[in-house]
Design a protein around this motif. Structure first.
Motif, PDB file in Angstrom:
ATOM      1  N   PRO A 267      47.241  54.524-104.529  1.00 13.96           N
ATOM      2  CA  PRO A 267      45.495  54.528-104.362  1.00 13.96           C
ATOM      3  C   PRO A 267      43.821  54.018-105.168  1.00 13.96           C
ATOM      4  CG  PRO A 267      46.643  56.133-105.337  1.00 13.96           C
ATOM      5  CD  PRO A 267      47.475  55.065-105.411  1.00 13.96           C
ATOM      6  N   PHE A 268      44.385  52.955-105.697  1.00 13.78           N
ATOM      7  CA  PHE A 268      43.943  52.370-107.302  1.00 13.78           C
ATOM      8  C   PHE A 268      42.822  51.563-106.620  1.00 13.78           C
ATOM      9  CE2 PHE A 268      46.205  54.740-110.170  1.00 13.78           C
ATOM     10  CZ  PHE A 268      45.139  55.231-111.422  1.00 13.78           C
ATOM     11  N   PRO A 269      43.730  50.631-105.980  1.00 12.29           N
ATOM     12  CA  PRO A 269      42.887  49.965-104.892  1.00 12.29           C
ATOM     13  C   PRO A 269      42.074  50.372-103.667  1.00 12.29           C
ATOM     14  CG  PRO A 269      45.404  48.822-105.472  1.00 12.29           C
ATOM     15  CD  PRO A 269      44.825  50.412-106.129  1.00 12.29           C
ATOM     16  N   VAL A 270      42.662  51.368-103.306  1.00  9.21           N
ATOM     17  CA  VAL A 270      41.819  52.027-102.367  1.00  9.21           C
ATOM     18  C   VAL A 270      40.566  52.437-102.999  1.00  9.21           C
ATOM     19  CG1 VAL A 270      41.873  53.896-101.098  1.00  9.21           C
ATOM     20  CG2 VAL A 270      43.612  53.285-100.875  1.00  9.21           C
ATOM     21  N   ASP A 271      40.200  52.557-104.036  1.00  9.47           N
ATOM     22  CA  ASP A 271      38.816  53.448-104.434  1.00  9.47           C
ATOM     23  C   ASP A 271      38.136  51.806-104.658  1.00  9.47           C
ATOM     24  OD1 ASP A 271      39.186  55.411-105.387  1.00  9.47           O
ATOM     25  OD2 ASP A 271      39.963  56.349-107.545  1.00  9.47           O
ATOM     26  N   VAL A 304      32.272  42.066-103.373  1.00  8.20           N
ATOM     27  CA  VAL A 304      32.463  42.877-102.248  1.00  8.20           C
ATOM     28  C   VAL A 304      33.362  42.717-101.002  1.00  8.20           C
ATOM     29  CG1 VAL A 304      31.400  44.164-100.298  1.00  8.20           C
ATOM     30  CG2 VAL A 304      30.588  43.796-103.342  1.00  8.20           C
ATOM     31  N   SER A 305      33.246  41.225-100.533  1.00  8.96           N
ATOM     32  CA  SER A 305      34.360  40.809 -99.742  1.00  8.96           C
ATOM     33  C   SER A 305      36.015  40.835-100.740  1.00  8.96           C
ATOM     34  CB  SER A 305      33.982  39.486 -99.465  1.00  8.96           C
ATOM     35  OG  SER A 305      34.849  38.552 -98.486  1.00  8.96           O
ATOM     36  N   ASP A 306      36.275  40.474-101.830  1.00  8.69           N
ATOM     37  CA  ASP A 306      37.215  40.405-102.643  1.00  8.69           C
ATOM     38  C   ASP A 306      37.932  41.801-102.579  1.00  8.69           C
ATOM     39  OD1 ASP A 306      37.459  37.319-102.183  1.00  8.69           O
ATOM     40  OD2 ASP A 306      36.893  37.176-104.522  1.00  8.69           O
ATOM     41  N   MET A 307      36.671  42.532-103.215  1.00  9.23           N
ATOM     42  CA  MET A 307      36.796  44.219-103.434  1.00  9.23           C
ATOM     43  C   MET A 307      38.006  44.570-101.878  1.00  9.23           C
ATOM     44  SD  MET A 307      34.013  44.728-105.597  1.00  9.23           S
ATOM     45  CE  MET A 307      33.774  46.507-105.783  1.00  9.23           C
ATOM     46  N   MET A 308      37.351  43.991-100.417  1.00  9.47           N
ATOM     47  CA  MET A 308      37.716  45.188 -99.398  1.00  9.47           C
ATOM     48  C   MET A 308      38.320  43.784 -98.467  1.00  9.47           C
ATOM     49  SD  MET A 308      33.638  45.549 -98.159  1.00  9.47           S
ATOM     50  CE  MET A 308      34.388  46.950 -96.770  1.00  9.47           C
ATOM     51  N   ASN A 309      39.161  43.135 -99.159  1.00 13.57           N
ATOM     52  CA  ASN A 309      40.639  42.577 -98.676  1.00 13.57           C
ATOM     53  C   ASN A 309      40.620  43.119 -98.146  1.00 13.57           C
ATOM     54  OD1 ASN A 309      43.346  40.900 -98.128  1.00 13.57           O
ATOM     55  ND2 ASN A 309      41.566  39.519 -99.546  1.00 13.57           N
ATOM     56  N   LYS A 310      42.088  42.359 -96.875  1.00 14.04           N
ATOM     57  CA  LYS A 310      43.049  43.550 -96.126  1.00 14.04           C
ATOM     58  C   LYS A 310      44.259  44.078 -96.902  1.00 14.04           C
ATOM     59  CE  LYS A 310      40.464  42.572 -91.738  1.00 14.04           C
ATOM     60  NZ  LYS A 310      40.745  42.293 -89.697  1.00 14.04           N
ATOM     61  N   PRO A 312      45.789  44.936-100.391  1.00 14.77           N
ATOM     62  CA  PRO A 312      45.688  45.641-101.641  1.00 14.77           C
ATOM     63  C   PRO A 312      46.102  44.485-102.385  1.00 14.77           C
ATOM     64  CG  PRO A 312      47.063  46.577-100.668  1.00 14.77           C
ATOM     65  CD  PRO A 312      47.013  45.665 -99.572  1.00 14.77           C
ATOM     66  N   LYS A 313      46.815  44.114-102.276  1.00 14.72           N
ATOM     67  CA  LYS A 313      47.555  43.942-103.315  1.00 14.72           C
ATOM     68  C   LYS A 313      46.559  41.817-103.807  1.00 14.72           C
ATOM     69  CE  LYS A 313      52.503  44.896-102.595  1.00 14.72           C
ATOM     70  NZ  LYS A 313      53.920  43.491-102.540  1.00 14.72           N
TER      71      LYS A 313
END
Length: 377
Positions: A267-271, A304-310, A312-313
């Motif tokens: 859940p941390f990458p989901v945040d 932001v694009s990197d934060m929203m990478n499909k 999660p890793k």
């Protein structure tokens, strides 16, 4: 949240409470006993002011016509000293997790940390006899888009605080679980000489006049808060893996949550994805609930694009987000930071006169010593 029917609206005009409001009327004296007074609309003996014999006003002109509508789980209240707070009803045992996490981040050791942007829990009101509903008392905050951002520097400070706040939660092994635009609020009352009404933002709280124009965030720096820990989860161990079964939260496009039966995920990458999506929808590309995003913050696009990478890793952690963001900000010139943040729908009429007015104001701020990035004391 239940929709308001046409029959409910007709009854409302005739002086009836809406369905979700009867709860608050029934708890009026219980809350008052604990030092919190609801607006007169929720007094058990309330009579609509627009229906009194000597009234010449329509219900729209009367403060006591301001109803809860859909948001029946929260209501504003006043304390004996005149300060305003927000009350949130929590049903036991479902709301115990939210209360526990909220009070933990309100503890003296964590509350004292300036990186803590979790809304503080000021008080807890236990259920009445025979009830399973408790209340948490919090500061009365406002949505961030009610008072507009004027400069890129003001937006930068908004980004910094919400990144820092989520980083602090993750550092303490806690996920927020529902990072969306309406779960990020500001202590915006300081921007007004007279407090606005919590449900009719264009009017003063007492309805004596319209709300005055807000003061610039550059002059009165604002603190931003993460709210609503109903989907938060506190991991007691630092070692992983931290896995939860999805989907959860307000964003339905989280890559890990797609499919009819998505597997458990970290859940941390989901945040990280969700907080990036907040900025993406409000400042870069428009979202389903943000028709006109602000412009001027294109420098955030790569992060932001990197934060929203499909994958999660491949997303940065919040520690990495904060480090990269600090480097981005260091590369922004004073001119960029003082430049206007303009809503996309306002670009068509933002002409020379608007530009002159903006830069005259910025020159005044510079002469008075106000920094381009507001500093919250």
């Amino acid at each position: 949240m239940n929709p308001v029917s046409s029959s409910d609206l007709q009854s409302f005009v005739q002086g009836a409470l809406l369905p979700g409001e009867y709860f608050w009327r029934d708890h009026y004296h219980h809350l008052q006993k604990h030092g919190y007074t609801l607006r007169k609309r929720y007094h058990p003996e309330w009579t609509p002011s627009w229906l009194t014999p000597d009234s010449t006003k329509s219900y729209r002109e009367c403060e006591d016509s301001c109803a809860l509508g859909l948001y029946a789980c929260m209501l504003d209240a006043s304390r004996p000293n005149g300060s305003l707070v927000a009350l949130k009803r929590l049903k036991f045992p479902v709301g115990l997790g939210e209360m526990t996490i909220g009070t933990r981040f309100s503890s003296p050791s964590l509350f004292a940390d300036p990186r803590n942007h979790c809304i503080p829990i000021l008080d807890i009101i236990l259920p009445m006899p025979g009830s399973d509903v408790a209340f948490i008392v919090m500061p009365l905050l406002r949505q961030t888009r009610i008072a507009p951002f004027e400069t890129v520097g003001e937006a930068v400070e908004f980004f910094r605080q919400i990144f820092e706040g989520l980083q602090f939660m993750h550092e303490n092994n806690t996920i927020h679980g529902d990072c969306k635009h309406n779960n990020i609020m500001e202590d915006g009352l300081s921007l007004y000489t007279s407090p606005p009404h919590p449900f009719r933002h264009e009017m003063r709280r007492d309805f004596t006049d319209r709300t005055p124009k807000p003061v610039s965030r550059t002059i009165r720096p604002t603190k931003y808060y993460l709210i609503d820990f109903g989907l938060s989860y506190d991991f007691t161990r630092e070692d992983g893996p931290h896995m939860l079964q999805g989907p959860w939260g307000g964003f339905k496009d989280v890559p890990e949550h797609q499919g009819s039966e998505p597997p458990p995920c970290d859940p941390f990458p989901v945040d990280v994805y969700c907080i990036g999506n907040v900025i993406n929808q409000q400042f870069i590309d428009r979202g389903p609930r943000v028709t006109f995003p602000f412009t001027g913050c294109e420098f955030m696009r790569e992060l932001v694009s990197d934060m929203m990478n499909k994958d999660p890793k491949k997303r940065p952690t919040m520690d990495e987000v904060v480090l990269r963001f600090d480097l981005i900000v260091k590369g922004l010139s004073w001119y960029k930071l003082r430049s206007p943040v303009i809503r996309a729908d306002e670009l068509r009429w933002w002409g020379l006169s608007c530009s002159i007015t903006h830069w005259v104001k910025q020159a005044y701020y510079i002469l008075r010593g106000y920094p381009a990035i507001p500093i919250v004391s």
